[in-house]
Structures are given as structure tokens and as C-alpha cells.
Write an enzyme that holds these catalytic residues in place. Structure first.
Site, short mmCIF file in Angstrom:
data_model
loop_
_atom_site.label_atom_id
_atom_site.label_comp_id
_atom_site.label_asym_id
_atom_site.label_seq_id
_atom_site.Cartn_x
_atom_site.Cartn_y
_atom_site.Cartn_z
N ASP A 134 12.10 9.73 -45.44
CA ASP A 134 11.16 10.57 -46.20
C ASP A 134 11.43 10.53 -47.69
O ASP A 134 10.53 10.72 -48.50
CB ASP A 134 11.17 12.02 -45.68
CG ASP A 134 12.56 12.61 -45.55
OD1 ASP A 134 13.55 11.92 -45.84
OD2 ASP A 134 12.65 13.78 -45.12
N HIS A 135 12.66 10.28 -48.10
CA HIS A 135 13.05 10.19 -49.52
C HIS A 135 14.47 9.68 -49.57
O HIS A 135 15.07 9.35 -48.53
CB HIS A 135 12.94 11.56 -50.21
CG HIS A 135 13.58 12.67 -49.44
ND1 HIS A 135 14.95 12.79 -49.31
CD2 HIS A 135 13.04 13.69 -48.73
CE1 HIS A 135 15.22 13.84 -48.56
NE2 HIS A 135 14.08 14.40 -48.18
N CYS A 153 11.45 16.94 -48.33
CA CYS A 153 11.17 16.65 -46.92
C CYS A 153 9.74 16.95 -46.49
O CYS A 153 9.00 16.04 -46.09
CB CYS A 153 12.14 17.44 -46.04
SG CYS A 153 13.87 17.05 -46.32
N ASP A 190 16.41 10.68 -42.41
CA ASP A 190 16.22 11.74 -43.41
C ASP A 190 17.18 11.52 -44.59
O ASP A 190 18.40 11.43 -44.39
CB ASP A 190 16.50 13.09 -42.74
CG ASP A 190 15.94 14.26 -43.53
OD1 ASP A 190 15.71 14.10 -44.75
OD2 ASP A 190 15.74 15.34 -42.95
N HIS A 196 9.10 18.71 -39.93
CA HIS A 196 9.09 19.77 -40.95
C HIS A 196 7.68 20.29 -41.23
O HIS A 196 7.29 20.46 -42.39
CB HIS A 196 9.75 19.29 -42.23
CG HIS A 196 10.46 20.38 -42.98
ND1 HIS A 196 11.52 20.16 -43.80
CD2 HIS A 196 10.23 21.71 -43.04
CE1 HIS A 196 11.93 21.29 -44.33
NE2 HIS A 196 11.16 22.25 -43.88
#
Length: 520
Positions: free
Chosen positions: A296-297, A56, A16, A106
Site C-alpha cells: 500500500d505504501h 494505509c 503492508d 482497512h
């Protein structure tokens, strides 16, 4: 008669908020991540992989469905993912796979599986509308998830925190699942196992052992120093207030401590990944397993004075992507622009070669199969275009990025676009949108960015969705015992992790309370 080749297992490892710029594989000389580096040496490594939303929940929804966020209504961290949207898990199960999730995904809404047959842990974040953005309020309002500069200001070593609690549970359950699968004589299905850690997401806390790894090392400062508010583009200025940077200035020593903690958190999760991969090997499941590692980023990590994600600059929107399949793909680096929506069509391609079942998607996907790039490193038909969207709090309108080749175009609502040549200007400091010699390139990219995308329509859809969700959230908050959609693996999961929003009950406040030793 030749024996049918067994379908490959798939292990998707997610972390994450990991910027690839912080990994040795992508050129970082400070960070210690030996297990990720070892995996990279056995993988096809994508140098220019991007998220389809630097946030997210939308990023994960886009990745799993293979579609861009506007097409699925994944507007922010409080947007429900519709149950009628097929995901990677659905498509692989149609091919005869089992699908299991350990860790964070999420999901917002009552459907907490979205094709996975089982979840081994709860999620660390709330599944209701607590974190719905509100564009009827100015960006100076507090972030709905309670985001502020507190994690940066409090960065340092700790003995325990909420993310360690969570990821240790994710790790234990995933390893146990692999052992159980290995010794099961009945279960002959190929598996799709997703193991999703929350490290190295802020807060910037790290266990002392990993903090000490960087004791004698010189922590590097951001390549681009903090820019004053008057030099910020409209989206960055909105985030400046939304993240409360105007009220919580960050000194240089705090920047260095936060970056050191981030590096230490990478080393922490690197150890978990090493143990997970060793379990895969020791259990004998590694021989025919596709391993995908990504995030995710990214994380701005102080670049331009910015932190967290939510922007379209490289440290926020780029992700690491490594894909390993022993005896099928030779290790290599690939420079083509790719994004997370490419994973679904890639897995359909790789996992259904020997299947007689139909495997075409039920509707058009935004991504494309990476198979040829994985096999040869080149694909003459590759479009080399990636698109990323952001429609959550803190920005003055829909934010969209289009990257093609060396060029990056960024638009923000009705504001003027920005154009960067990343080959000549990797730090994105020279906006070419008003350069006469770049107008042809600007117009060409603007046409591509606007295909099937009307910014006024997007703005209207976002505001309508927010209004619906904010009303429901308001009614829920009036209840003494509001119904929550959180997945429960344990009976106390509704109180163990982040289950609310705002500065008192949101992400940063909840995590600060779980840190040991506590900070004032």
C-alpha cells in the site's frame, strides 16, 4: 469453432508498508527474500511504481476504486469509503468472477465488503472513526492512531506478536480457500482472491529465527542521515512532532536494530508468500492465474531521520509492483511511472477480452491500463504521470506529489513547492524550486498538479469531514458499549486486534501489549 479461452483467475498479494528499496529485486544486497525474488523473475517488474497516498486506508481505497483520494473523500485512516463507489471486486464480479478477501483492507464504515462476497478474517485495525485526523489541533498533538517512536526504540527479536497472530490466520484461511476452490466441481467461476498481510508494518519485532538470519550480516545505515529540525520542510517538520521524535530521540544502534527487524519481517512474510504460491501451484490453479504483488505504501526506515510513511519522499511513496501471468507476459523491468490506481483499468482490460458483458467503468478513472507495458515494456501513449495525496495528521495542509519522468514536484498547503530531479538527485537533497534554470519545468508541473485540484477547496472539505467524524467519535466514546463496524470472522474479533486510538489504546500501545516476551 474455436474453444473460448477461459478468463484468468486473479491473485492479488498485498503486504503492508514495504519499501521496494528493501527488496533484492530492487537492488538491496542485505535482505533475504528468495520467494519474492523468484516471483520477480517470472514477472513484469515496475521500477517506478507509486502509491496514490502514503497512508494505509486512503491508499487501499484509491487502489480499489481506481480514483485519487480527493475525488472519493479518502482523507485519512478514519475516512469512510462510500458504498456507492464501485471497486475492483464489483467490476470483476460483473464479469462473472467470485471475489474473496483474506486479510487487511482497512475499510472504514459499516460496509466492510465493498464488493467482496466474503471476508475470511477480521481486519487488524478499527473500522470506526477512532483514527480521524484533527487539523484544528497543532501537529505537536499526539497522532490519533497513537503513533510514536516506541516501535523503533523497542525494536528487536520476539517469540510472538499481534502481527504474527494476524498474518498466520490470513495465511491459513487463504491456503484453505485455494484448496477448497481446487476440489470444488461446482464452482467454475474465475476467482479474484486478495491475500493481504500486515507484515512488514511496524512494530519492528521479528521472530528469533528470522532475526538470526541477519546475525552475521552488516545492516546498512540510511543513505541520508538524520536532518535537524531547522533543515526540515514544513510537512516533515509537522511529522517530526506528530511522531514525537522531539521527545523520543533515536540512537544509531536503535536505527540498526529497527532496520534489522524490518529486514527480518520481510523474510518472515516472504516465507508466507512462498507457501501461498506453492499452494496455488500444488492445487493446479497457477496455470491461468494473474499474480499481482504490491504494497500500500513504503517505509522511511530512518532516511532523513524519518520513520513510517506519510511523506512524499521516495522511501515512503514508492511501492513494489510485480505482475505475472504465465505464457502471456515475458519477464522484464519497466521504467515508466505507474501507480496503484492503474490496477483497476488493467484488470478490466485483461479479464474481459472474451466477455460479451459491458466492462467500461461507470465514471472516469484516474489510472490507465498497463496492458501494453506488460506485453512490450513500452507504451508510446503512456502519460508517465503519477499523483499522490496526503491529508491526514501531522502536516500543515494538503500534501500533494506529482511525478513525471525524472521530475518530482511536492506541494504542502500554502507553503512553497519543492522540485527534485530524481535522475541527478535520487536522495532528494537538492530542491530546485528556486533555481532560475528550473523555473520553466516548475511552472509546467505546477500547472499539471493544479488540474482539477484547488488546495483551498481541499482544505475546506477535509476540515468539514473531520468535524463531522470527530463529533460522531466523541458521542461514541461517551457510550459504555459503543457500536463498532469491525468485520467479525470470529465472535471475539472485537477484542483480539487494534480497536481504538490514542497513546493508550491505539496501534503501537495495543501491539506492544501483545508482544511476547513483553517489554517494560
Amino acid at each position: 469453432m474455436s474453444q473460448k479461452t477461459p478468463a484468468p483467475n486473479v491473485l492479488l498479494i498485498m503486504v503492508d508498508e514495504l519499501a521496494p528499496q528493501a527488496l533484492p529485486t530492487y537492488g538491496n544486497s542485505v535482505v533475504q527474500a528468495p520467494n519474492i525474488s523468484k516471483l520477480a523473475k517470472e514477472s513484469v517488474v515496475f521500477n517506478k511504481a507509486y502509491t496514490n497516498s502514503p497512508l494505509c486506508a486512503p491508499a487501499r481505497a484509491s487502489m480499489l476504486t481506481g480514483r485519487l483520494t480527493p475525488s472519493i473523500g479518502a482523507w485519512d485512516n478514519g475516512s469512510e469509503l462510500s458504498s456507492e463507489l464501485p471497486t475492483i471486486a464489483h467490476y470483476l464480479r460483473r464479469l462473472g468472477y467470485s471475489a474473496t478477501l483474506s486479510g487487511k483492507m482497512h475499510f472504514i464504515g459499516p460496509d466492510q465488503l465493498h464488493g467482496y462476497q466474503s471476508r475470511l478474517t477480521t481486519d487488524i485495525y478499527p473500522a470506526d472513526f477512532s483514527w480521524t485526523a484533527n487539523w484544528s489541533r497543532p501537529p505537536t498533538d499526539p497522532n490519533p492512531a497513537g503513533v510514536s517512536m516506541r516501535p523503533v526504540l523497542e525494536a528487536g527479536p520476539c517469540l510472538r506478536n499481534l502481527q504474527i497472530d494476524y498474518d498466520e490466520e490470513v495465511q491459513y484461511q487463504a491456503k484453505q480457500w485455494l484448496w477448497d476452490r481446487a476440489r470444488s466441481k461446482e464452482d467454475k467461476k474465475p476467482f479474484f482472491l486478495t491475500v493481504s498481510y500486515t507484515h512488514p508494518h511496524p512494530p519492528f519485532d521479528a521472530q528469533q529465527e528470522f532475526w538470526d538470519l541477519y546475525e552475521s550480516l552488516e545492516i546498512d545505515l540510511p543513505q541520508v542521515p538524520e536532518l535537524p529540525p531547522e533543515q526540515l520542510d514544513p510537512a516533515s517538520l509537522g511529522l517530526y512532532y506528530n511522531h514525537r521524535r522531539n521527545q523520543m530521540p533515536v540512537a544509531q544502534d536503535q536505527v540498526l536494530r529497527a532496520r534489522r527487524a524490518y529486514y527480518a519481517m520481510i523474510s518472515w512474510v516472504d516465507r508466507q508468500i512462498g507457501e501461498l504460491l506453492q499452494t496455488l501451484k500444488s492445487s493446479g490453479l497457477d496455470e491461468n492465474t494473474i499474480i499481482i504483488f504490491t504494497s500500500d505504501h513504503g517505509e522511511m526506515l530512518g532516511e532523513r531521520g524519518m520513520w513510517f510513511k506519510m511523506s512524499m519522499y521516495e522511501w515512503s511513496v514508492r511501492v513494489p509492483l510485480m505482475i505475472s501471468w504465465p505464457k502471456h507476459f515475458d519477464p522484464k523491468f519497466v521504467d515508466s511511472n505507474v501507480s496503484l490506481v492503474d490496477l483497476l483499468p488493467t484488470l478490466l482490460d485483461l479479464c474481459s477480452e472474451d466477455s460479451v458483458k459491458p466492462h467500461d467503468p461507470v465514471e472516469g478513472l484516474a489510472g490507465h491500463s498497463l496492458k501494453k507495458l506488460l506485453e512490450t515494456g513500452k507504451d508510446e501513449q503512456w502519460s508517465d504521470i503519477v499523483i499522490s495525496d496526503f491529508t491526514a495528521g501531522g502536516v500543515p495542509g494538503p500534501l500533494r506529489m506529482l511525478k513525471e519522468g525524472r521530475w518530482k514536484l511536492i506541494t504542502t498547503g500554502g507553503h512553497p513547492p519543492m522540485l527534485f530531479d530524481l535522475k541527478e538527485d535520487p536522495n532528494e537533497l537538492n530542491d530546485l524550486s528556486k533555481d532560475p534554470s528550473s523555473q520553466k519545468e516548475l511552472n509546467r508541473l505546477m500547472t499539471k498538479l493544479s488540474e482539477n485540484y484547488d488546495v483551498d477547496e481541499i482544505q475546506a472539505r477535509v476540515r468539514k469531514s473531520q468535524a463531522r467524524r470527530l463529533l460522531i467519535r466523541e458521542v461514541d466514546e461517551l457510550s459504555d458499549d459503543p457500536f463498532r463496524w469491525n468485520w467479525k470472522a470470529r465472535s471475539d474479533d472485537d477484542i483480539r486486534y487494534v480497536r481504538g486510538g490514542g497513546l493508550q489504546h491505539g496501534e503501537h500501545a495495543t501491539k506492544a501489549k501483545a508482544r511476547f516476551p513483553l517489554k517494560d
